[in-house]
Scaffold this active site. Structure first.
Site, PDB file in Angstrom:
ATOM      1  N   SER A  12      -6.047 -12.461   4.940  1.00  0.00           N
ATOM      2  CA  SER A  12      -5.284 -11.076   5.164  1.00  0.00           C
ATOM      3  C   SER A  12      -4.182 -11.168   6.448  1.00  0.00           C
ATOM      4  O   SER A  12      -3.270 -11.237   6.396  1.00  0.00           O
ATOM      5  CB  SER A  12      -6.229  -9.523   5.124  1.00  0.00           C
ATOM      6  OG  SER A  12      -5.919  -8.423   5.404  1.00  0.00           O
ATOM      7  N   ASP A  40      -7.135  -8.152  -0.855  1.00  0.00           N
ATOM      8  CA  ASP A  40      -7.965  -8.749  -0.140  1.00  0.00           C
ATOM      9  C   ASP A  40      -8.647  -9.942   0.374  1.00  0.00           C
ATOM     10  O   ASP A  40      -9.626 -10.003  -0.427  1.00  0.00           O
ATOM     11  CB  ASP A  40      -8.426  -7.871   1.108  1.00  0.00           C
ATOM     12  CG  ASP A  40      -8.214  -8.046   2.257  1.00  0.00           C
ATOM     13  OD1 ASP A  40      -7.316  -8.562   2.797  1.00  0.00           O
ATOM     14  OD2 ASP A  40      -8.695  -7.143   2.742  1.00  0.00           O
TER      15      ASP A  40
END
Length: 301
Positions: free
Chosen positions: A39, A186
């Site tokens: 991320s 993610d």
């Protein structure tokens, strides 16, 4: 110069503080052989892999207009029903396209676009395939989708790794041999601190950079419907682990970086962004001082 491997934990806008901490480490004479991140950690890792210096990282933080990275999907900005529409039609409030464009331009300054432009194994990151319930190590895992890993855009990969479900629209990746479409999201859903990507290499020390929430105010989600519930689920998924005891990694030097900002609080000025970076730098300096003290004690013993 001391070569190390670096691991960068996810944390949304807190990645600015991580960039400051890693700058302190570089200014102290360390260089990064291999880096990995998830991320926001993937965003930081990509710039380090591309060859950004500490001064260039600070410049990039100062010039980036951070609120603009949150580019609404169609209708998401409408009052009351906007977010409900975004969830139903696009599975997210923000597209992530602006984030990808900004990172593509930042990487291009160093002549970097594809994974093949970097030394093999220099940069790795984590995403998840929501369609098939699997974690994906990028770039090598892209081969399972019929994609040439070395010809894949790094900026597109970091967008995938950063696509927080319900917040950012998942990134579509079509399998080139089967035609199946996967929704990529993610990587923190699979591994927020992907130390496993570098800790087994054994040829260099490993430094792990991790944000720590020190906000005096507790988070409070006002849950009134499906949209707010979905947002609360994802915010909790991103931050709950930060309230639990940190894992111990005997082979990793952890650089814990205090920050008071919530992960998705992108509404900050250039001055505030630099403030986060500079506080991260101070945390990096403090961590190095502790490391040197520990090394001196060990040497005395």
């Amino acid at each position: 110069m001391t070569e190390i491997h670096g691991v960068f934990e996810g944390g949304g806008i807190r990645g600015l503080a991580l960039a400051g901490a890693v700058s302190a480490v570089m200014d102290d004479g360390y260089t990064f052989d291999k880096v990995a991140g998830t991320s926001a950690g993937a965003l930081v890792a990509s710039l380090i892999a591309a060859g950004y210096t500490a001064a260039e990282l600070r410049e990039a933080v100062a010039e980036t207009v951070w609120p603009r990275l949150l580019d609404h999907t169609p209708g998401a900005g409408l009052p009351v029903l906007g977010r409900h529409i975004a969830f139903l039609r696009f599975h997210g409030i923000y597209r992530g396209a602006q984030l990808e464009r900004v990172w593509r331009d930042l990487l291009a300054r160093k002549g970097i676009k594809y994974f093949g432009d970097l030394p093999e194994g220099k940069l790795r990151m984590i995403a998840v395939d929501l369609t098939h319930e699997t974690g994906v190590v990028i770039p090598e895992g892209l081969a399972d989708y019929g994609v040439d890993p070395m010809a894949f855009s790094i900026a597109h990969a970091v967008r995938m790794s950063s696509a927080v479900p319900f917040i950012f629209q998942p990134v579509k990746l079509r399998h080139r041999r089967t035609g199946h479409m996967s929704l990529m999201a993610d990587g923190a859903l699979g591994s927020k601190f992907p130390v496993e990507l570098v800790s087994q290499l054994g040829d260099h020390p490993v430094f792990g950079f991790r944000p720590v929430d020190v906000s005096p105010d507790h988070a409070h989600n006002d849950i009134r419907g499906p949209a707010s519930l979905a947002a609360a689920v994802m915010k909790t998924g991103m931050s709950a682990r930060e309230t639990l005891p940190r894992g111990r990694f005997t082979q990793v030097t952890q650089v814990l970086v205090p920050t008071e900002r919530q992960s998705m609080d992108f509404d900050l000025t250039a001055r505030q962004a630099l403030g986060m970076f500079d506080r991260g730098y101070e945390a990096g300096v403090a961590a190095l001082e502790e490391l040197k003290k520990s090394a001196a004690k060990t040497g005395d013993g």
